[in-house]
Design an enzyme around this catalytic site. Structure first.
Site, mmCIF file in Angstrom:
data_model
loop_
_atom_site.group_PDB
_atom_site.id
_atom_site.type_symbol
_atom_site.label_atom_id
_atom_site.label_comp_id
_atom_site.label_asym_id
_atom_site.label_seq_id
_atom_site.Cartn_x
_atom_site.Cartn_y
_atom_site.Cartn_z
ATOM 1 N N THR A 8 0.850 -1.196 0.000
ATOM 2 C CA THR A 8 0.000 0.000 0.000
ATOM 3 C C THR A 8 0.886 1.247 0.000
ATOM 4 O OG1 THR A 8 -0.191 0.279 2.415
ATOM 5 C CG2 THR A 8 -1.734 -1.252 1.365
ATOM 6 N N GLY A 9 0.389 2.312 -0.618
ATOM 7 C CA GLY A 9 1.157 3.561 -0.651
ATOM 8 C C GLY A 9 2.474 3.404 -1.381
ATOM 9 N N ALA A 10 2.440 2.701 -2.509
ATOM 10 C CA ALA A 10 3.679 2.463 -3.262
ATOM 11 C C ALA A 10 3.937 3.561 -4.294
ATOM 12 C CB ALA A 10 3.623 1.096 -3.948
ATOM 13 N N SER A 12 4.972 6.589 -3.623
ATOM 14 C CA SER A 12 6.089 7.480 -3.265
ATOM 15 C C SER A 12 6.875 6.923 -2.088
ATOM 16 C CB SER A 12 5.572 8.903 -2.966
ATOM 17 O OG SER A 12 5.119 9.017 -1.646
ATOM 18 N N GLY A 13 7.991 7.583 -1.793
ATOM 19 C CA GLY A 13 8.756 7.310 -0.581
ATOM 20 C C GLY A 13 9.163 5.856 -0.381
ATOM 21 N N TYR A 189 -0.996 11.158 14.329
ATOM 22 C CA TYR A 189 -0.101 10.294 13.540
ATOM 23 C C TYR A 189 0.629 9.315 14.451
ATOM 24 C CZ TYR A 189 4.063 8.861 10.918
ATOM 25 O OH TYR A 189 5.073 8.130 10.346
#
Ligand code: NDP
Length: 314
Positions: A8-10, A12-13, A189
């Site tokens: 997941t969230g691939a 960026s970063g 967060y």
């Protein structure tokens, strides 16, 4: 066959760097589970990820319907699931007021914890079915949720309290913070990262013996250049990378952090379950200690039960 890993969230970063590291070995097919297809496609191309070794599937963790839809789409693809990496996150340190997911849940905890909690719970079934020799479920943690470290003691400190805000739904009518307090974006967060680490351990306690799946978390190092800090004030964004490089010396490049996450996905020596991995100055992995709150088994159980209700599993 190639291993199949969902990240997941691939776009960026850390997620992008890990996707690249895994795809380049030729041993993995990476499913980039992202909310922005075009951004992800561009990112994959400019990172030079071999096109036969990845595909992109839509997933917006800020919507529980989208999570369920993703799981259906994945199942329809006919692929086996060998490793799931819950990596995506948002961080809103300067936000004065909360924003909410499609389900009306405070965004940081909604995306970073609850979206992933539902995804991981549903996809546990797919992991169980896979015949891959080393199946893993990895949830990216962070030192910021660890009050037994220097970084974890920078205020505001994480703290879930008795989970009263979460139990009330983290919505605009009650509290948007897990502990029931008033909104603080940086703390939200950190709280979400504690939830990530508690969730990994609760998965381990409930399912490791029965399934043989490895459940693990990691602190990849301080990757001061990623998009995570996009909402921070400009002065912070300018000074944070050199500060981490020269003062704390905790800085790691995105490429190095991606290799670390890729190791937790595929290294044959990192199969131990229930572990929170970190790396020392020579980039060697070790089993790190979690803070008292992040290893509180009773809290992990309660968090699991409250989270199940919020995502509609109980
Ligand atoms: P980035 O901001 O670069 O990447 C975050 C990813 O999450 C992006 O792909 C982003 O997508 C995605 N994302 C955000 N919201 C959603 C959503 N609603 N649905 C789907 N995807 C979403 O940050 P990092 O690479 O730094 O962070 C990755 C992980 O590493 C996080 O879990 C973070 O907590 C952890 N971490 C980072 C550290 C650091 O120093 N950077 C230190 C310790 C841990 P989009 O591109 O569309 O915005």
């Amino acid at each position: 066959r190639k291993g199949v890993v969902v990240v997941t969230g691939a776009s960026s970063g850390l997620g992008l760097a890990a996707a690249k590291a895994l795809a380049e070995t030729g041993k993995w097919h990476v499913i980039m589970a992202c909310r922005d297809f075009l951004k992800t496609e561009k990112a994959a191309k400019s990172a030079g990820i071999p096109k036969e070794n990845y595909s992109i599937m839509h997933l917006d963790l800020a919507s529980l319907d989208s999570v369920r839809q993703f799981v259906e789409n994945f199942r329809r693809s006919g692929m086996a699931l060998d490793v799931l990496v819950c990596n995506a996150a948002i961080y809103r340190p300067t936000a004065k007021t909360p924003t909410y997911t499609a389900d009306g849940i405070e965004m940081s905890v909604g995306v970073n914890h609850l979206g992933h909690f539902l995804l991981a719970r549903l996809m546990l079934e797919d992991l169980k079915k896979s015949d891959y020799p080393s199946k893993r479920l990895i949830i990216v943690g962070s030192i910021t949720g660890n009050d037994n470290t220097l970084a974890g003691n920078i205020p505001p400190k994480a703290g879930l309290g008795d989970l009263r805000g979460l139990a009330a739904g983290l919505n605009s009518h009650h509290s948007s913070m897990i502990d029931g307090g008033s909104f603080d974006g940086a703390k939200a967060y950190k709280d979400s990262k504690i939830c990530n680490m508690l969730t990994m351990q609760e998965f381990h306690r409930r399912f490791h013996e029965e399934t043989g799946i490895t459940f693990a978390s990691l602190y990849p190092g301080c990757i001061a250049t990623t998009g995570l800090f996009r909402e921070h004030i400009p002065l912070f964004r300018a000074l944070f990378p050199p500060f981490q490089k020269y003062i704390t010396k905790g800085f790691v490049s995105e490429a190095e952090s991606g290799k670390r996450l890729a190791q937790v996905v595929s290294d044959p020596s990192l199969t131990k379950s229930g572990v929170y991995w970190s790396w020392n100055k020579d980039s060697a992995s070790f089993e790190n200690q979690l803070s008292q709150e992040a290893s509180d088994a009773e809290k992990a159980r309660k968090l699991w039960e409250v989270s199940e209700k919020l995502v509609g599993l109980a």
